[in-house]
Design a protein around this motif. Structure first.
Motif, PDB file in Angstrom:
ATOM      1  N   VAL A 133     -23.483 -33.345 -55.872  1.00 30.11           N
ATOM      2  CA  VAL A 133     -23.085 -34.734 -56.077  1.00 30.11           C
ATOM      3  C   VAL A 133     -21.808 -34.977 -55.287  1.00 30.11           C
ATOM      4  O   VAL A 133     -20.808 -34.288 -55.493  1.00 30.11           O
ATOM      5  N   VAL A 134     -21.858 -35.930 -54.390  1.00 28.29           N
ATOM      6  CA  VAL A 134     -20.715 -36.273 -53.545  1.00 28.29           C
ATOM      7  C   VAL A 134     -19.964 -37.433 -54.198  1.00 28.29           C
ATOM      8  O   VAL A 134     -20.546 -38.481 -54.484  1.00 28.29           O
ATOM      9  N   LEU A 135     -18.673 -37.231 -54.421  1.00 31.19           N
ATOM     10  CA  LEU A 135     -17.840 -38.256 -55.057  1.00 31.19           C
ATOM     11  C   LEU A 135     -16.600 -38.519 -54.221  1.00 31.19           C
ATOM     12  O   LEU A 135     -16.146 -37.644 -53.471  1.00 31.19           O
ATOM     13  N   ASP A 136     -16.037 -39.711 -54.385  1.00 26.88           N
ATOM     14  CA  ASP A 136     -14.763 -39.992 -53.748  1.00 26.88           C
ATOM     15  C   ASP A 136     -13.635 -39.493 -54.652  1.00 26.88           C
ATOM     16  O   ASP A 136     -13.881 -38.799 -55.639  1.00 26.88           O
ATOM     17  N   ASN A 137     -12.427 -39.836 -54.310  1.00 28.59           N
ATOM     18  CA  ASN A 137     -11.278 -39.274 -55.022  1.00 28.59           C
ATOM     19  C   ASN A 137     -10.682 -40.208 -56.061  1.00 28.59           C
ATOM     20  O   ASN A 137      -9.477 -40.156 -56.334  1.00 28.59           O
ATOM     21  N   ALA A 138     -11.516 -41.055 -56.644  1.00 23.41           N
ATOM     22  CA  ALA A 138     -11.051 -41.919 -57.731  1.00 23.41           C
ATOM     23  C   ALA A 138     -10.526 -41.061 -58.883  1.00 23.41           C
ATOM     24  O   ALA A 138     -10.994 -39.945 -59.120  1.00 23.41           O
ATOM     25  N   SER A 139      -9.567 -41.575 -59.596  1.00 24.15           N
ATOM     26  CA  SER A 139      -8.922 -40.796 -60.662  1.00 24.15           C
ATOM     27  C   SER A 139      -9.915 -40.359 -61.732  1.00 24.15           C
ATOM     28  O   SER A 139      -9.783 -39.261 -62.291  1.00 24.15           O
ATOM     29  N   VAL A 140     -10.941 -41.189 -62.022  1.00 21.93           N
ATOM     30  CA  VAL A 140     -11.907 -40.807 -63.062  1.00 21.93           C
ATOM     31  C   VAL A 140     -12.721 -39.589 -62.644  1.00 21.93           C
ATOM     32  O   VAL A 140     -13.237 -38.860 -63.495  1.00 21.93           O
ATOM     33  N   HIS A 141     -12.846 -39.351 -61.326  1.00 22.14           N
ATOM     34  CA  HIS A 141     -13.609 -38.201 -60.844  1.00 22.14           C
ATOM     35  C   HIS A 141     -12.796 -36.908 -60.904  1.00 22.14           C
ATOM     36  O   HIS A 141     -13.370 -35.821 -60.826  1.00 22.14           O
ATOM     37  N   HIS A 142     -11.486 -37.046 -61.022  1.00 22.41           N
ATOM     38  CA  HIS A 142     -10.620 -35.868 -61.088  1.00 22.41           C
ATOM     39  C   HIS A 142     -10.026 -35.673 -62.483  1.00 22.41           C
ATOM     40  O   HIS A 142      -9.095 -34.895 -62.650  1.00 22.41           O
ATOM     41  N   ALA A 143     -10.584 -36.382 -63.450  1.00 21.80           N
ATOM     42  CA  ALA A 143     -10.091 -36.242 -64.824  1.00 21.80           C
ATOM     43  C   ALA A 143     -10.233 -34.793 -65.295  1.00 21.80           C
ATOM     44  O   ALA A 143     -11.161 -34.083 -64.909  1.00 21.80           O
ATOM     45  N   LYS A 144      -9.305 -34.373 -66.129  1.00 20.39           N
ATOM     46  CA  LYS A 144      -9.288 -32.974 -66.578  1.00 20.39           C
ATOM     47  C   LYS A 144     -10.580 -32.578 -67.271  1.00 20.39           C
ATOM     48  O   LYS A 144     -11.069 -31.454 -67.093  1.00 20.39           O
ATOM     49  N   LEU A 145     -11.147 -33.469 -68.061  1.00 16.86           N
ATOM     50  CA  LEU A 145     -12.365 -33.089 -68.785  1.00 16.86           C
ATOM     51  C   LEU A 145     -13.529 -32.853 -67.814  1.00 16.86           C
ATOM     52  O   LEU A 145     -14.442 -32.081 -68.113  1.00 16.86           O
ATOM     53  N   LEU A 146     -13.514 -33.486 -66.625  1.00 20.14           N
ATOM     54  CA  LEU A 146     -14.511 -33.157 -65.609  1.00 20.14           C
ATOM     55  C   LEU A 146     -14.216 -31.805 -64.984  1.00 20.14           C
ATOM     56  O   LEU A 146     -15.127 -30.993 -64.783  1.00 20.14           O
ATOM     57  N   GLN A 147     -12.953 -31.571 -64.673  1.00 21.98           N
ATOM     58  CA  GLN A 147     -12.578 -30.297 -64.075  1.00 21.98           C
ATOM     59  C   GLN A 147     -12.945 -29.133 -64.988  1.00 21.98           C
ATOM     60  O   GLN A 147     -13.373 -28.073 -64.523  1.00 21.98           O
ATOM     61  N   ASP A 148     -12.812 -29.355 -66.287  1.00 18.30           N
ATOM     62  CA  ASP A 148     -13.134 -28.306 -67.254  1.00 18.30           C
ATOM     63  C   ASP A 148     -14.627 -28.016 -67.329  1.00 18.30           C
ATOM     64  O   ASP A 148     -15.030 -26.960 -67.848  1.00 18.30           O
ATOM     65  N   ARG A 149     -15.471 -28.936 -66.833  1.00 15.72           N
ATOM     66  CA  ARG A 149     -16.916 -28.745 -66.899  1.00 15.72           C
ATOM     67  C   ARG A 149     -17.499 -28.176 -65.606  1.00 15.72           C
ATOM     68  O   ARG A 149     -18.676 -27.810 -65.580  1.00 15.72           O
ATOM     69  N   LEU A 150     -16.710 -28.116 -64.540  1.00 13.76           N
ATOM     70  CA  LEU A 150     -17.245 -27.722 -63.241  1.00 13.76           C
ATOM     71  C   LEU A 150     -17.922 -26.358 -63.271  1.00 13.76           C
ATOM     72  O   LEU A 150     -19.008 -26.184 -62.710  1.00 13.76           O
ATOM     73  N   ALA A 151     -17.286 -25.383 -63.912  1.00 10.98           N
ATOM     74  CA  ALA A 151     -17.856 -24.031 -63.951  1.00 10.98           C
ATOM     75  C   ALA A 151     -19.191 -24.020 -64.708  1.00 10.98           C
ATOM     76  O   ALA A 151     -20.139 -23.331 -64.304  1.00 10.98           O
ATOM     77  N   ILE A 152     -19.262 -24.776 -65.791  1.00  8.76           N
ATOM     78  CA  ILE A 152     -20.501 -24.846 -66.570  1.00  8.76           C
ATOM     79  C   ILE A 152     -21.599 -25.507 -65.743  1.00  8.76           C
ATOM     80  O   ILE A 152     -22.747 -25.036 -65.709  1.00  8.76           O
ATOM     81  N   TRP A 153     -21.253 -26.588 -65.058  1.00  7.45           N
ATOM     82  CA  TRP A 153     -22.249 -27.269 -64.222  1.00  7.45           C
ATOM     83  C   TRP A 153     -22.746 -26.371 -63.095  1.00  7.45           C
ATOM     84  O   TRP A 153     -23.932 -26.373 -62.770  1.00  7.45           O
ATOM     85  N   GLN A 154     -21.842 -25.605 -62.525  1.00  4.62           N
ATOM     86  CA  GLN A 154     -22.252 -24.709 -61.441  1.00  4.62           C
ATOM     87  C   GLN A 154     -23.233 -23.654 -61.935  1.00  4.62           C
ATOM     88  O   GLN A 154     -24.173 -23.287 -61.223  1.00  4.62           O
ATOM     89  N   GLN A 155     -23.055 -23.184 -63.159  1.00  2.68           N
ATOM     90  CA  GLN A 155     -24.002 -22.231 -63.733  1.00  2.68           C
ATOM     91  C   GLN A 155     -25.382 -22.872 -63.908  1.00  2.68           C
ATOM     92  O   GLN A 155     -26.406 -22.188 -63.830  1.00  2.68           O
ATOM     93  N   ARG A 156     -25.405 -24.167 -64.113  1.00  2.00           N
ATOM     94  CA  ARG A 156     -26.676 -24.896 -64.270  1.00  2.00           C
ATOM     95  C   ARG A 156     -27.248 -25.342 -62.920  1.00  2.00           C
ATOM     96  O   ARG A 156     -28.358 -25.886 -62.885  1.00  2.00           O
ATOM     97  N   GLY A 157     -26.476 -25.167 -61.844  1.00  2.00           N
ATOM     98  CA  GLY A 157     -26.962 -25.554 -60.522  1.00  2.00           C
ATOM     99  C   GLY A 157     -26.479 -26.899 -60.034  1.00  2.00           C
ATOM    100  O   GLY A 157     -27.026 -27.445 -59.065  1.00  2.00           O
TER     101      GLY A 157
END
Length: 221
Positions: A133-157
């Motif tokens: 998923v390609v996103l721009d650098n809007a603040s909502v895309h860099h929110a901490k709760l998203l950053q905390d999910r990145l590793a889990i999402w990567q495990q799911r592909g």
């Protein structure tokens, strides 16, 4: 006396084209980071064309009841207007691929990091192949709760790729919003709050079936 000069013909003879003037950010991205990220995005595009991954571009937009109909045909003795109802809008979160696959959601509330996280989390549970998923650098895309999910999402592909700063022209989701506001919605859709909400949802639901976008190929240069 010479022949009259028809400027469009002159422009065409010089290789010019009549086209929409794109909006670009006044600020410029870092040149080296821009080149690196664009090269990486080019590789993702090639993998997507080969069918090895899914590649979506994501963004948010707002459709206001004040209307967005800049041009239209008007005949003598005919009044053409967009009747507005101030204070109402529809916010849209959308993901679009060059193959017109689309994931989307609408809300009358502000789109927050929590909203984006929930939509990406739902997507991560329905994947059949690795998805970027390609996103721009809007603040909502860099929110901490998203950053905390990145590793889990990567495990799911599911992988999130951030565009270089000040590069909205690389995000094809911008084309989807332009089509929605300038072509797919009509003046009558803005008459009332409910009609606007229905029309936006109707358009988004038919992307890939009745509504399709002929995206330009990715420009690697």
């Amino acid at each position: 006396m010479g022949k009259p000069c028809y400027l469009p013909s002159v422009f065409k003879s010089l290789g010019g084209r009549y086209k929409r003037i794109r909006k670009r950010c006044k600020s410029k991205p870092n040149a080296s980071i821009y080149a690196l990220k664009k090269a990486y995005l080019h590789e993702l595009e090639k993998l997507s064309r080969a069918g090895l991954i899914e590649l979506f571009y994501g963004d948010e937009s707002r459709v206001s009841s004040e209307g967005y109909v800049p041009y239209g045909w008007q005949f003598p003795d005919e009044e053409v207007a967009v009747y507005v109802e101030k204070g109402h809008w529809v916010n849209i979160w959308g993901l679009i691929s060059r193959q017109n696959k689309c994931h989307w959601a609408t809300t009358e509330r502000t789109i927050t990091g929590q909203f984006v996280m929930e939509k990406l989390d739902k997507l991560s549970l329905s994947l059949v192949k690795e998805t970027f998923v390609v996103l721009d650098n809007a603040s909502v895309h860099h929110a901490k709760l998203l950053q905390d999910r990145l590793a889990i999402w990567q495990q799911r592909g599911l992988f999130v790729f951030f565009l270089p700063t000040y590069s909205p022209h690389l995000n094809i989701a911008e084309t989807m919003w332009r089509k929605l506001k300038m072509e797919w919605l009509v003046a009558e859709d803005y008459l009332e709050k409910d009609s606007l909400l229905y029309a936006v949802n109707r358009c988004m639901a038919t992307i890939g079936t009745h509504l399709n976008i002929n995206f330009s190929p990715f420009n690697a240069n």
